[in-house]
Structure formats: C-alpha cells, structure tokens
Design an enzyme around this catalytic site. Structure first.
Site, PDB file in Angstrom:
ATOM      1  N   HIS A  79       0.822  -1.236  -0.130  1.00 47.90           N
ATOM      2  CA  HIS A  79      -0.016  -0.094   0.043  1.00 47.90           C
ATOM      3  C   HIS A  79       0.908   1.181   0.037  1.00 47.90           C
ATOM      4  O   HIS A  79       1.430   1.603   1.059  1.00 47.90           O
ATOM      5  CB  HIS A  79      -0.812  -0.072   1.363  1.00 47.90           C
ATOM      6  CG  HIS A  79      -1.958  -1.130   1.263  1.00 47.90           C
ATOM      7  ND1 HIS A  79      -2.751  -1.270   0.309  1.00 47.90           N
ATOM      8  CD2 HIS A  79      -1.974  -2.076   2.253  1.00 47.90           C
ATOM      9  CE1 HIS A  79      -3.571  -2.433   0.583  1.00 47.90           C
ATOM     10  NE2 HIS A  79      -3.107  -2.894   1.560  1.00 47.90           N
ATOM     11  N   GLU A 101      -1.430  -6.794  -2.297  1.00 48.82           N
ATOM     12  CA  GLU A 101      -2.620  -5.859  -1.945  1.00 48.82           C
ATOM     13  C   GLU A 101      -2.104  -4.265  -2.642  1.00 48.82           C
ATOM     14  O   GLU A 101      -2.418  -3.390  -2.109  1.00 48.82           O
ATOM     15  CB  GLU A 101      -2.955  -5.552  -0.319  1.00 48.82           C
ATOM     16  CG  GLU A 101      -3.178  -7.010   0.520  1.00 48.82           C
ATOM     17  CD  GLU A 101      -3.657  -6.853   1.663  1.00 48.82           C
ATOM     18  OE1 GLU A 101      -3.751  -5.485   2.110  1.00 48.82           O
ATOM     19  OE2 GLU A 101      -3.576  -7.785   2.238  1.00 48.82           O
TER      20      GLU A 101
HETATM   21  O1  G2I Z   1      -6.919  -2.365   5.369  1.00 49.75           O
HETATM   22  C1  G2I Z   1      -6.438  -2.435   4.105  1.00 49.75           C
HETATM   23  C2  G2I Z   1      -5.876  -4.032   4.141  1.00 49.75           C
HETATM   24  C3  G2I Z   1      -4.708  -3.991   4.805  1.00 49.75           C
HETATM   25  N1  G2I Z   1      -4.148  -5.547   4.804  1.00 49.75           N
HETATM   26  C4  G2I Z   1      -5.160  -6.412   5.008  1.00 49.75           C
HETATM   27  C5  G2I Z   1      -6.423  -6.409   4.199  1.00 49.75           C
HETATM   28  O2  G2I Z   1      -7.275  -7.332   4.678  1.00 49.75           O
HETATM   29  C6  G2I Z   1      -7.170  -4.990   4.341  1.00 49.75           C
HETATM   30  O3  G2I Z   1      -8.277  -5.205   3.745  1.00 49.75           O
HETATM   31  C7  G2I Z   1      -9.230  -4.123   4.303  1.00 49.75           C
HETATM   32  C8  G2I Z   1     -10.550  -4.274   3.434  1.00 49.75           C
HETATM   33  O4  G2I Z   1     -10.352  -3.933   2.127  1.00 49.75           O
HETATM   34  C9  G2I Z   1     -11.726  -3.447   3.955  1.00 49.75           C
HETATM   35  O5  G2I Z   1     -13.012  -3.608   3.334  1.00 49.75           O
HETATM   36  O6  G2I Z   1      -9.721  -4.753   5.585  1.00 49.75           O
HETATM   37  C10 G2I Z   1     -10.707  -3.774   6.361  1.00 49.75           C
HETATM   38  C11 G2I Z   1     -10.892  -4.097   7.844  1.00 49.75           C
HETATM   39  O7  G2I Z   1      -9.909  -3.738   8.481  1.00 49.75           O
HETATM   40  C12 G2I Z   1     -12.042  -3.702   5.370  1.00 49.75           C
HETATM   41  O8  G2I Z   1     -12.832  -3.054   5.948  1.00 49.75           O
HETATM   42  C13 G2I Z   1     -14.032  -3.354   6.479  1.00 49.75           C
HETATM   43  C14 G2I Z   1     -14.646  -2.313   7.303  1.00 49.75           C
HETATM   44  O9  G2I Z   1     -13.819  -1.734   8.373  1.00 49.75           O
HETATM   45  C15 G2I Z   1     -15.923  -2.794   7.995  1.00 49.75           C
HETATM   46  O10 G2I Z   1     -16.522  -1.607   8.426  1.00 49.75           O
HETATM   47  C16 G2I Z   1     -16.664  -3.443   6.926  1.00 49.75           C
HETATM   48  O11 G2I Z   1     -17.942  -4.179   7.611  1.00 49.75           O
HETATM   49  O12 G2I Z   1     -14.856  -3.980   5.677  1.00 49.75           O
HETATM   50  C17 G2I Z   1     -15.926  -4.438   6.227  1.00 49.75           C
HETATM   51  C18 G2I Z   1     -16.610  -5.418   5.337  1.00 49.75           C
HETATM   52  O13 G2I Z   1     -17.277  -4.665   4.477  1.00 49.75           O
END
Ligand code: G2I
Length: 462
Positions: A240, A267
């Site tokens: 990132h 990612e």
């Molecule tokens: O934070 C970016 C990425 C960092 N590395 C690990 C990855 O797994 C992570 O992905 C993100 C997703 O892209 C987001 O979509 O991980 C987040 C969680 O820490 C995800 O966000 C979550 C939201 O915080 C929640 O509110 C929501 O319910 O996504 C959930 C599902 O839509």
C-alpha cells in the site's frame, strides 16, 4: 500507513448471486505485435498471475464483473474469508461469501488467494474476548476448518497476516494471538499444511516495501522457518504505497526469494501524482525477480478502494483504464517470456480425492543418499513431497532425479531448484538444505498438473 485509522462503511449489496455465463477469456488477448492487451494475458507470458481483491457484494455490478473477467487471472476475497466472516460464532462456520467468490473464480478459470486465516483485526467478537490456551485451540481449529473447507481449491493462503510491529523493533506486534505464545505462527502454518497440502502457504504484511526493521524481522522468521522445516512457501508484500516504492524494493523481494520462498505483491494500491510511474516501478521489480509469482491490486476501480478519495487503483470510477494501467501493462509485456510449454491457463482442482499415497520405495543408493516420493493427488493435479536421506556419511549437497509420467508437469516447487518440468527432472538442494547429517533427512516438494502416479526417484551426492 493508515492501516488502523480507516473506517470504511461498505454497505453489503444484498443482491442475489447471478450465475455468470461469461466464458473463460484469459491469456488469449494478444495483439498483432505480440504484446498482450490485458493484465492477465500480459502477466501469463512470463508465467505470472495478475489479480484483484474482490468483494462478493459487487458481483452483481456488470461494469465491475466485466473488468474482472477481462483483465484478472487471480482473485483475493477482500473480506469474505476472514475470521469474522467465516466463523461468526465459535464452531459455527459460514462460507457463503467466500464460496460465492470461489465459484466466480472457478467458473471463469481464475485462481484464488485465500485471505486470511489468522489476523489480529477482524477477529469475531467471541475470539476478541479470549486469551491463552483456550484461544490457541480456537485459532488452530479455525485454521484447520477453513483450510479443510477450501482444500484443493486455493492457490495460496495468507495463513498469518500482519503479525509484526511497525517501527524499529523488528519484533512481533502485541495481540491476543501473539500472547498465546511466540510459536503461534508456525503452529498455524503446520495446521494449514496438514489441512490443505496443495495450497502455498504465505505470510503477508505491509510496510515491508524495502529493507527495514520490520521486513528484516519477517526475513529472519522465514529463514528460521526454512531451517527448521516449518512449512512456508511464500511471503506477501501488501505494498500500500504513496508514490514510488523505495529504491531497494526489488532487492528486498530478492533477498526473500533467495531464502527459497515465492514472493507475491498481494494488495497493491498507490496514491499520489506519480502513480503511473510508481505502478511501473513495482511491476518491473516483480518481473525482475524470478520467484515473484504475481501481483494483486487491492480492488478494481478507484471507487472500490478502501483508501477513499485517494484514487489508488488502475481503473477510474467509471471503469476506464488509467495511465497507471498502461504502465503496468507495458512492464508486464516487457518481461522475459517463459518457456511456452508451461501451462498458462490456471486450473483449480475441484474434487480432491485420493489421500496421500506413499508411492516409490526408498531406493538404496551407492552414491550416498536415497530419495522417496509421497504423493497427494487429486483429479488433474498433485503435490509431491520428496524425502532425501543421507547414507552412512553426511551429505554436502545432493541431486535428485524424478521421472514423471507423460502428461505430468511441474508448476511450482519449494526447497529445491529444478531443471526441467516434465519427464526426467533434476532437483538440486538450495543453500540451507544441502548439508544432511549421516542417516538424517531433509524434504523438498513440488506441485504439478496431470497425474504423477508411477513417479520414480533417484538421489546422488553432489
Ligand atoms: O486495510 C486494508 C487491508 C490491509 N491488509 C489486510 C486487508 O485485509 C485489509 O483490507 C481491508 C478491506 O479492504 C476493508 O474492506 O480490511 C478492512 C478491515 O480492516 C476492510 O474494512 C472493513 C470495514 O472496516 C468494515 O466496517 C466493513 O464491515 O470492511 C468490512 C466489510 O465490508
């Protein structure tokens, strides 16, 4: 990095899954000049994949699905295979979102990176409230159950995600997972290997984009795992980024590759005005490292990104290709092509059938070592584990020749380097496993397509 400060509201679109009738259109998009015209086809020319993180809730969005089907050969579920999604209550598993994404991938000829078996974020509430041996048991059961559900269908698992601390310590991040004992990571990798021997097992983290304290802590862990035979096949670099990667980005990937693991950009997203150049630099670094297996962007369009407002992806909100897309495509097309006989169309084994069958008997060998192969086969593929045993003297280097039946081909391997992929294949030790004490053994392995039933092996000291 702003990993923890972001709170994205991602309203799940409760649309019914429409079975797609889109055919497999990967890897065939090549222009008259020979340059490929999609990311997946361009990456396949050098034996690599090009992937995207996908949200199940967007599979009803035709612009999104069209780009996915056209451009990408690998899918990572953005959230659907995480602990909170797959085991919302202890011992009650829910694979609906993960299965939707897997089915989308299988029906369009793509492979899947499983993400993530254990991560300190997105633990279900019941696990967040646990500690100690009770939690350790729940963690390992989670790994075993989820890896077993998807057995034979996952290209690579992020077994453990983000376990190292930011900053200069180079040590582990505190979490309830870490507090169950420092060996939790290797225990998770062993449980994952036992549950799904065909999946590559990765450690995945961010802020590891150059040689720094955090990446060096991870490097030391991987080196230790390889020296002790803890099963690890790959390291994921999330990447990132804001602007160019550090100048030692490629060198950092290479030092991990030199440990005998695959490296993957898992990612990728890049903010900033230098975005197109930076995407090109990351892609050139990956294709310059032989063991860099592929690149995944964390989303498809800018509007799909977790980095709201930063527009860090390759397609704009309307699904149009951006300048960064062309940089990536050009860098993939400039990579050295691999042997065209290597299969480029990914095959996802669907019905793992035969249990591990030890095949070849150990061949006594006057040259100081013997080799035996055990196979884990399914319809269309296999994993071979080869045990190399020293005779009455220690080995300081070994060479194993395996004879594969016709139709079988090696697609990837670990802990040995090979010449050839079909027929008679010669395997040599890597730096850390050439020395084997008298009577002791070391192991290497490989994955392949076709059937390896009837494989034979011989060993020689070198
Ligand atoms: O934070 C970016 C990425 C960092 N590395 C690990 C990855 O797994 C992570 O992905 C993100 C997703 O892209 C987001 O979509 O991980 C987040 C969680 O820490 C995800 O966000 C979550 C939201 O915080 C929640 O509110 C929501 O319910 O996504 C959930 C599902 O839509």
């Amino acid at each position: 990095m702003k990993m923890t400060s972001r709170s994205l509201s991602r309203a799940a679109l409760a649309s019914a899954f429409l079975a797609t009738t889109l055919g497999v259109s990967l890897v065939l998009a090549t222009s008259a000049t020979g340059a490929a015209s999609t990311l997946g086809a361009a990456a396949a020319q050098s034996g690599r994949y090009f992937g995207a993180a996908v949200a199940a809730g967007k599979l009803g969005d035709s612009t999104y699905v069209n780009i996915l089907n056209r451009e990408f050969t690998m899918i990572t579920p953005e959230n659907e295979m995480k602990w909170d999604a797959t085991e919302p209550n202890r011992g009650q598993f829910n694979y609906s979102g993960g299965d939707r994404i897997l089915n989308q991938a299988v029906s369009t000829g793509k492979r899947v990176r499983g993400h993530a078996l254990l991560w300190y974020q997105q633990e279900p509430g019941w696990a967040q409230r646990m500690e100690g041996s009770d939690l350790r048991q729940a963690m390992m059961n989670h790994v075993t159950q989820v890896a077993t559900h998807y057995k034979g269908k996952i290209y690579a698992w992020d077994v453990v995600n983000e376990a190292f601390a930011d900053g200069g310590s180079g040590g582990r991040r505190d979490s309830n997972l870490q507090r169950t004992g420092n060996d939790w990571i290797e225990a998770a990798f062993r449980a994952a290997r036992a549950a799904d021997p065909a999946a590559k097992l990765c450690y995945n983290d961010y802020n590891t984009d150059g040689v720094n304290a955090k990446s060096t802590g991870i490097y030391n862990m991987v080196k230790d795992f390889k020296s002790r035979g803890v099963p690890i096949d790959c390291v994921g670099f999330q990447s990132h980024l804001s602007g160019n990667p550090p100048g030692d980005y490629q060198a950092n990937l290479q030092r991990f590759a030199d440990l005998g693991v695959e490296v993957q950009i898992t990612e990728l997203d890049i903010a900033g005005s230098n975005q197109a150049n930076a995407y090109g630099a990351v892609t050139r670094a990956c294709v310059a490292v032989a063991r860099c297996a592929g690149i995944t962007t964390w989303g498809i369009r800018d509007t799909d990104s977790w980095r709201t407002g930063e527009n860090p992806l390759l397609f704009d909100g309307n699904g149009n290709k951006k300048a960064a897309y062309n940089s990536v495509l050009d860098a993939l097309n400039a990579a050295t092509p691999t042997n065209p006989t290597t299969p480029t169309t990914p095959t996802t084994p669907t019905t793992p059938t035969t249990p591990t069958t030890p095949t070849t008997p150990t061949t006594p060998n006057p040259s100081g070592c013997s080799a035996s192969v055990s196979l884990n086969s399914w319809n269309g593929g296999f994993v071979a584990t080869v045990k190399v045993t020293a005779g009455s003297s220690a080995l300081n280097g070994w060479r194993v020749t395996t004879n594969l039946p016709s139709g079988a081909a090696v697609t990837s391997s670990w802990s040995a380097s090979n010449s050839g992929t079909t027929g008679s294949v010669t395997w040599s030790n890597v730096s850390y496993n050439g020395t084997v004490a008298a009577g002791q053994s070391t192991e290497f392995g490989f994955q392949g397509t076709g059937s390896a039933e009837g494989i034979t092996s011989t060993c020689a000291a070198s």
